[in-house]
Design a protein around this motif. Structure first.
Motif, PDB file in Angstrom:
ATOM      1  N   ARG A 269       3.560   5.970   9.833  1.00  0.00           N
ATOM      2  CA  ARG A 269       2.390   6.849   9.755  1.00  0.00           C
ATOM      3  C   ARG A 269       1.339   6.417  10.769  1.00  0.00           C
ATOM      4  O   ARG A 269       1.258   5.252  11.176  1.00  0.00           O
ATOM      5  CB  ARG A 269       1.782   6.830   8.353  1.00  0.00           C
ATOM      6  N   ASP A 270       0.515   7.361  11.140  1.00  0.00           N
ATOM      7  CA  ASP A 270      -0.595   7.093  12.038  1.00  0.00           C
ATOM      8  C   ASP A 270      -1.670   6.286  11.303  1.00  0.00           C
ATOM      9  O   ASP A 270      -1.686   6.211  10.064  1.00  0.00           O
ATOM     10  CB  ASP A 270      -1.190   8.423  12.522  1.00  0.00           C
ATOM     11  N   LEU A 271      -2.592   5.680  12.059  1.00  0.00           N
ATOM     12  CA  LEU A 271      -3.763   5.055  11.441  1.00  0.00           C
ATOM     13  C   LEU A 271      -4.509   6.095  10.616  1.00  0.00           C
ATOM     14  O   LEU A 271      -4.685   7.234  11.047  1.00  0.00           O
ATOM     15  CB  LEU A 271      -4.683   4.483  12.524  1.00  0.00           C
ATOM     16  N   ALA A 272      -4.923   5.710   9.435  1.00  0.00           N
ATOM     17  CA  ALA A 272      -5.596   6.607   8.487  1.00  0.00           C
ATOM     18  C   ALA A 272      -4.690   7.725   8.004  1.00  0.00           C
ATOM     19  O   ALA A 272      -5.163   8.698   7.422  1.00  0.00           O
ATOM     20  CB  ALA A 272      -6.886   7.189   9.081  1.00  0.00           C
ATOM     21  N   GLY A 273      -3.388   7.584   8.210  1.00  0.00           N
ATOM     22  CA  GLY A 273      -2.435   8.573   7.714  1.00  0.00           C
ATOM     23  C   GLY A 273      -2.124   8.361   6.243  1.00  0.00           C
ATOM     24  O   GLY A 273      -2.628   7.440   5.591  1.00  0.00           O
ATOM     25  N   THR A 274      -1.267   9.218   5.733  1.00  0.00           N
ATOM     26  CA  THR A 274      -0.938   9.225   4.307  1.00  0.00           C
ATOM     27  C   THR A 274       0.545   8.968   4.102  1.00  0.00           C
ATOM     28  O   THR A 274       1.382   9.573   4.792  1.00  0.00           O
ATOM     29  CB  THR A 274      -1.312  10.579   3.676  1.00  0.00           C
ATOM     30  N   VAL A 275       0.875   8.090   3.170  1.00  0.00           N
ATOM     31  CA  VAL A 275       2.251   7.902   2.715  1.00  0.00           C
ATOM     32  C   VAL A 275       2.359   8.467   1.309  1.00  0.00           C
ATOM     33  O   VAL A 275       1.522   8.177   0.438  1.00  0.00           O
ATOM     34  CB  VAL A 275       2.659   6.413   2.706  1.00  0.00           C
ATOM     35  N   VAL A 276       3.383   9.276   1.085  1.00  0.00           N
ATOM     36  CA  VAL A 276       3.634   9.841  -0.240  1.00  0.00           C
ATOM     37  C   VAL A 276       4.998   9.360  -0.718  1.00  0.00           C
ATOM     38  O   VAL A 276       6.013   9.610  -0.064  1.00  0.00           O
ATOM     39  CB  VAL A 276       3.613  11.385  -0.207  1.00  0.00           C
ATOM     40  N   LEU A 277       5.018   8.678  -1.847  1.00  0.00           N
ATOM     41  CA  LEU A 277       6.279   8.254  -2.474  1.00  0.00           C
ATOM     42  C   LEU A 277       6.664   9.287  -3.520  1.00  0.00           C
ATOM     43  O   LEU A 277       5.976   9.443  -4.537  1.00  0.00           O
ATOM     44  CB  LEU A 277       6.114   6.878  -3.129  1.00  0.00           C
ATOM     45  N   VAL A 278       7.761  10.008  -3.264  1.00  0.00           N
ATOM     46  CA  VAL A 278       8.280  10.951  -4.250  1.00  0.00           C
ATOM     47  C   VAL A 278       9.695  10.564  -4.684  1.00  0.00           C
ATOM     48  O   VAL A 278      10.175  10.995  -5.721  1.00  0.00           O
ATOM     49  CB  VAL A 278       8.223  12.401  -3.708  1.00  0.00           C
ATOM     50  N   GLY A 279      10.359   9.701  -3.901  1.00  0.00           N
ATOM     51  CA  GLY A 279      11.637   9.154  -4.345  1.00  0.00           C
ATOM     52  C   GLY A 279      11.418   8.236  -5.539  1.00  0.00           C
ATOM     53  O   GLY A 279      10.403   7.546  -5.625  1.00  0.00           O
ATOM     54  N   VAL A 280      12.364   8.208  -6.457  1.00  0.00           N
ATOM     55  CA  VAL A 280      12.192   7.469  -7.713  1.00  0.00           C
ATOM     56  C   VAL A 280      12.882   6.103  -7.617  1.00  0.00           C
ATOM     57  O   VAL A 280      14.112   6.036  -7.500  1.00  0.00           O
ATOM     58  CB  VAL A 280      12.763   8.252  -8.902  1.00  0.00           C
ATOM     59  N   PRO A 281      12.123   5.008  -7.652  1.00  0.00           N
ATOM     60  CA  PRO A 281      12.734   3.671  -7.609  1.00  0.00           C
ATOM     61  C   PRO A 281      13.328   3.292  -8.964  1.00  0.00           C
ATOM     62  O   PRO A 281      13.058   3.937  -9.982  1.00  0.00           O
ATOM     63  CB  PRO A 281      11.555   2.764  -7.252  1.00  0.00           C
ATOM     64  N   THR A 282      14.132   2.245  -8.955  1.00  0.00           N
ATOM     65  CA  THR A 282      14.663   1.708 -10.202  1.00  0.00           C
ATOM     66  C   THR A 282      13.779   0.543 -10.660  1.00  0.00           C
ATOM     67  O   THR A 282      13.030  -0.028  -9.863  1.00  0.00           O
ATOM     68  CB  THR A 282      16.114   1.245 -10.022  1.00  0.00           C
ATOM     69  N   PRO A 283      13.842   0.165 -11.944  1.00  0.00           N
ATOM     70  CA  PRO A 283      12.874  -0.791 -12.495  1.00  0.00           C
ATOM     71  C   PRO A 283      12.835  -2.147 -11.813  1.00  0.00           C
ATOM     72  O   PRO A 283      11.781  -2.786 -11.780  1.00  0.00           O
ATOM     73  CB  PRO A 283      13.316  -0.927 -13.960  1.00  0.00           C
ATOM     74  N   GLU A 284      13.952  -2.597 -11.247  1.00  0.00           N
ATOM     75  CA  GLU A 284      13.979  -3.953 -10.689  1.00  0.00           C
ATOM     76  C   GLU A 284      13.430  -4.023  -9.265  1.00  0.00           C
ATOM     77  O   GLU A 284      13.232  -5.120  -8.730  1.00  0.00           O
ATOM     78  CB  GLU A 284      15.410  -4.497 -10.708  1.00  0.00           C
ATOM     79  N   MET A 285      13.150  -2.901  -8.645  1.00  0.00           N
ATOM     80  CA  MET A 285      12.714  -2.899  -7.249  1.00  0.00           C
ATOM     81  C   MET A 285      11.287  -3.400  -7.102  1.00  0.00           C
ATOM     82  O   MET A 285      10.416  -3.078  -7.912  1.00  0.00           O
ATOM     83  CB  MET A 285      12.825  -1.493  -6.654  1.00  0.00           C
ATOM     84  N   THR A 286      11.055  -4.186  -6.054  1.00  0.00           N
ATOM     85  CA  THR A 286       9.712  -4.667  -5.740  1.00  0.00           C
ATOM     86  C   THR A 286       9.446  -4.408  -4.258  1.00  0.00           C
ATOM     87  O   THR A 286      10.368  -4.209  -3.465  1.00  0.00           O
ATOM     88  CB  THR A 286       9.552  -6.160  -6.036  1.00  0.00           C
ATOM     89  N   LEU A 287       8.159  -4.444  -3.906  1.00  0.00           N
ATOM     90  CA  LEU A 287       7.750  -4.161  -2.533  1.00  0.00           C
ATOM     91  C   LEU A 287       6.795  -5.242  -2.066  1.00  0.00           C
ATOM     92  O   LEU A 287       5.875  -5.628  -2.796  1.00  0.00           O
ATOM     93  CB  LEU A 287       7.055  -2.801  -2.467  1.00  0.00           C
ATOM     94  N   GLU A 288       7.000  -5.730  -0.844  1.00  0.00           N
ATOM     95  CA  GLU A 288       6.080  -6.695  -0.258  1.00  0.00           C
ATOM     96  C   GLU A 288       5.604  -6.169   1.089  1.00  0.00           C
ATOM     97  O   GLU A 288       6.408  -5.795   1.951  1.00  0.00           O
ATOM     98  CB  GLU A 288       6.764  -8.054  -0.077  1.00  0.00           C
ATOM     99  N   LEU A 289       4.284  -6.092   1.252  1.00  0.00           N
ATOM    100  CA  LEU A 289       3.675  -5.675   2.505  1.00  0.00           C
ATOM    101  C   LEU A 289       2.543  -6.627   2.845  1.00  0.00           C
ATOM    102  O   LEU A 289       1.838  -7.100   1.941  1.00  0.00           O
ATOM    103  CB  LEU A 289       3.103  -4.256   2.389  1.00  0.00           C
ATOM    104  N   PRO A 290       2.310  -6.923   4.130  1.00  0.00           N
ATOM    105  CA  PRO A 290       1.154  -7.744   4.496  1.00  0.00           C
ATOM    106  C   PRO A 290      -0.139  -7.034   4.070  1.00  0.00           C
ATOM    107  O   PRO A 290      -0.376  -5.888   4.465  1.00  0.00           O
ATOM    108  CB  PRO A 290       1.254  -7.846   6.012  1.00  0.00           C
ATOM    109  N   LEU A 291      -0.951  -7.688   3.274  1.00  0.00           N
ATOM    110  CA  LEU A 291      -2.161  -7.050   2.770  1.00  0.00           C
ATOM    111  C   LEU A 291      -3.103  -6.670   3.912  1.00  0.00           C
ATOM    112  O   LEU A 291      -3.805  -5.654   3.830  1.00  0.00           O
ATOM    113  CB  LEU A 291      -2.874  -7.973   1.781  1.00  0.00           C
TER     114      LEU A 291
END
Length: 361
Positions: A269-291
């Protein structure tokens, strides 16, 4: 008087489904019995069968449905016998804090029918998403029935009940796609392809479809994508940036529900853009991103639940667009099948052979 009808039942985890006799009670207060005309085969139904949602077997599967109201219980005013309706799984309450703030699409107290449908021996059934529409008739809360123009083909209109609405709404409602925007959609199954169509409806100038399946990319291109990216062969983040002047897309819709594809969406995405999560994850999934990246890139990270739709507002409007030949819902119907072919439809869906199989009753 209670009625005996046919319905597709999942009795235990990963066992083949079967058509069995089910008992549909007369509607009680606030309830309706609907004669089902068509019901799409959705991944959510497969998740129920596989035990991925709960273990409250037996399940009465099916939820992407359209049909005709047969009877209603006391106090029902929103629909009446003879109405052609699309079923939804988020009947809003009108009283919770979201509804009172004028945001009923976020309703925190949605409801279903109070009475259970049962097997012939009296065993209560758990209806998929509170609907259970792989059946000749089903019992739902009246608020789960949205009246639409009866000229619409049931096989097409019923798909608004879940996956197609989720994708359209991810673009139109959650993502707020506007005229001239650039949009990337990662994952082009039924939901992702609907997001492509939603972006086109909104007037997006550039719509980039990303998938690993050439067949899905070809379908997305036919239904509105201006560019396609085979992410087996190309880094999707770099490809999206290259197609958007090096900046990234204004809106990126993730329709897979996996950490690796979400990271792709975040960086595509562009700076100041939008990410939309509509795919459904499973309970064990985790996400790590640099804060620092979350902070520094600005914009919005959103989740889209049912496309943030309000069925009473969105279903009639989208059916009208369909009848005006401005929204090709028929394109999602890959095949029509009988009630006893649902198990086979699950296999074809798993292989990626279809956008949607639709049961006609």
């Amino acid at each position: 008087m209670a009625q005996e009808v046919r319905g597709v039942v999942s009795r235990e985890k990963d066992a083949p489904v079967a058509v069995e006799t089910i008992v549909v009670p007369d509607p009680g207060p606030g309830e309706a019995v609907v004669r089902v005309q068509a019901c799409g085969v959705c991944h959510t139904d497969l998740h129920y069968k596989q035990g991925g949602i709960s273990d409250t077997y037996p399940f009465l599967l099916g939820h992407e449905a359209a049909g005709v109201v047969e009877s209603v219980g006391a106090g029902v005013t929103e629909v009446e016998p003879g109405d052609f309706v699309v079923l939804n799984w988020r009947a809003v309450c009108g009283q919770c804090r979201a509804c009172r703030r004028g945001r009923p699409w976020y309703c925190f107290d949605t409801h279903n029918a109070a009475q259970p449908m049962t097997l012939a021996d009296g065993t209560p059934l758990s209806p998929a998403l509170g609907i259970g529409a792989f059946a000749d008739k089903t019992l739902v809360a009246a608020g789960q029935c949205t009246k639409v123009d009866r000229r619409a083909a049931p096989a097409a209109a019923g798909l608004l009940g879940c996956g197609v609405m989720a994708g359209l709404g991810a673009a139109l409602n959650t993502g707020g796609v506007g005229r001239g925007d650039s949009v990337a959609v990662i994952g082009c199954g039924g939901v992702g392809t609907a997001a492509v169509m939603g972006a086109r409806l909104a007037g997006a100038a550039r719509i980039i479809a990303v998938d690993i399946d050439r067949r899905k990319l070809d379908t997305a291109a036919r239904l509105g994508a201006t560019h396609t990216v085979d992410s087996r062969a190309t880094d999707p983040v770099e490809a999206v940036r290259e197609l958007t002047g090096g900046f990234g897309a204004d809106v990126v819709i993730e329709a897979v529900g996996r950490p690796e594809t979400y990271r792709q969406a975040f960086y595509a995405r562009d700076l100041a853009g939008t990410v939309v999560l509509v795919g459904v994850p499973t309970p064990e999934m985790t996400l790590e991103l640099p804060l620092l990246d979350v902070f520094g890139r600005g914009g919005a990270l959103k989740s889209s639940w049912y496309g943030d739709c309000l069925p009473s507002r969105d279903f009639p409007m989208l059916v009208d667009l369909y009848l005006q030949d401005r929204l090709d819902l028929d394109a999602f119907v890959s095949e029509t099948i009988a009630l006893d072919d649902v198990e086979g439809a699950f296999e074809r869906m798993h292989r990626g052979d279809v956008l949607r199989s639709v049961v006609l009753l």
